[in-house]
Design a protein around this motif. Structure first.
Motif: not given
Length: 369
Positions: A223-232, A188-192
């Motif tokens: 980043w953790i917060t944003n990821s856990l709040e994502s639609l995915d 989903i997010d592999k930027g890092k």
């Protein structure tokens, strides 16, 4: 072609019931009058001959996987610079093959770095050895592999605003971002990546932390917060988080500062706020199926060198591998953990009922101890 049409109409019938079949019958009568080709009429007649009980028993959700199996390993490394692995690590491949998991997770320390004197060639040789002994076999078995980096893989320790093991982090990144080694995950997010990233598999959202040191940076917390709040994340059936260092200590010799995440309580609050089911960790070199509050804590133990004894326990340390069987509808996990020296299943009742403020996951709360 007949079977694909048949399946389609069965599904239509299961959704709309007898009305759909009435429409088909009407169409059939009309078709006879207007000269529809005979083969199409035969097809419709065969569909109408299907008993109604067959159509009503079709379950459209059968294609959705309701049970997921994940194997967790951790701390595979041996002595500094080693390109060989202990017999328990080698033996794990056979058990993985036999267990047929949907995913293998490693909570870190895949190689034996974190030493200044190790050269670039030595570090690269360790990663190649890991590929030969572990990931190449998983690729052959077509089993996806997810992991968090440990302190011996690519420590994120900082001294005087500088990464202490910068070289090891660069080489780890080069290895895992090579097209031959990058895991076949639904990223989903592999930027890092490979330090921290997210992926989804079998309706489970996985968030991988860079917990190779006890400090989780502000950047990563955002980043953790944003990821856990994502639609995915919100649409997933469950959410799992994986990091090398645990939130709290549970092992002898690993209960001092630096061997668990600083402000682990605050991180737990963040994870619970976003309904994370389980935090999987390594580093403690001791297996413990714990729970604190609403968060399950899987301490995955060590498969390689240096297993440790649990606090509050006199039992000898063991090298372990854990199978997690996950029920998505019930949102429940069941652990089967093997002592890899003799392949005996560990009895959860032999483990301490609690360690500090963490209680064993089969006990509802500390109040019941």
């Amino acid at each position: 072609m007949f079977y694909s049409r048949r399946s389609f109409l069965i599904i239509i019938g299961s959704i709309f019931g007898s009305k759909a079949f009435s429409l088909i019958r009407s169409s059939l009568n009309f078709s006879k009058n207007v000269g529809v080709p005979k083969q199409n009429l035969n097809f419709l007649n065969k569909v109408l001959a299907i008993p109604s009980s067959t159509t009503s028993s079709i379950n459209l959700s059968n294609s959705i996987k309701k049970k997921v199996r994940v194997i967790v390993i951790s701390d595979l490394n041996d002595n500094y610079g080693a390109t060989t692995y202990s017999p328990e690590v080698i033996k794990s491949i056979s058990l993985i093959k036999q267990s047929k998991p949907d995913l293998v997770l490693c909570a870190g320390d895949m190689i034996a770095g974190q030493k200044y004197s190790l050269t670039k060639k030595q570090i690269q040789a360790m990663w190649i050895a890991f590929d030969i002994h572990i990931t190449s076999h998983l690729k052959q078995l077509k089993i996806p592999f997810g992991f968090s980096l440990g302190n011996h893989d690519a420590s994120g320790a900082i001294y005087k605003n500088q990464l202490t093991f910068y070289k090891e982090r660069i080489l780890a990144s080069q290895f895992w971002n090579n097209y031959q080694h990058i895991p076949e995950l639904d990223f989903i997010d592999k930027g890092k990546f490979p330090f921290y990233y997210t992926f989804k598999q079998n309706s489970i959202f996985y968030l991988v932390l860079d917990a190779s040191t006890h400090i989780i940076s502000k950047e990563q917390l955002i980043w953790i917060t944003n990821s856990l709040e994502s639609l995915d994340s919100k649409q997933a059936s469950l959410r799992f988080v994986i990091g090398h260092l645990p939130l709290y200590p549970i092992a002898v010799g690993r209960n001092n500062n630096g061997n668990f995440i600083k402000n682990g309580e605050k991180l737990q609050i963040l994870l619970e706020k976003h309904d994370v089911h389980t935090y999987i960790s390594g580093h403690q070199h001791s297996y413990y199926p714990g729970k604190k509050g609403n968060l399950e804590l899987l301490y995955s133990g060590a498969l390689g060198g240096g297993p440790r004894r649990l606090l509050n326990s006199k039992s000898p340390p063991v090298k372990t591998l854990t199978i997690i069987d996950i029920s998505l509808p019930l949102k429940q996990t069941k652990y089967t953990t093997y002592s890899m020296s003799n392949l005996q299943i560990l009895d959860i009742k032999t483990l301490p009922k609690s360690i500090g403020n963490i209680h064993r996951k089969d006990i509802s709360s500390l109040k019941n101890i």
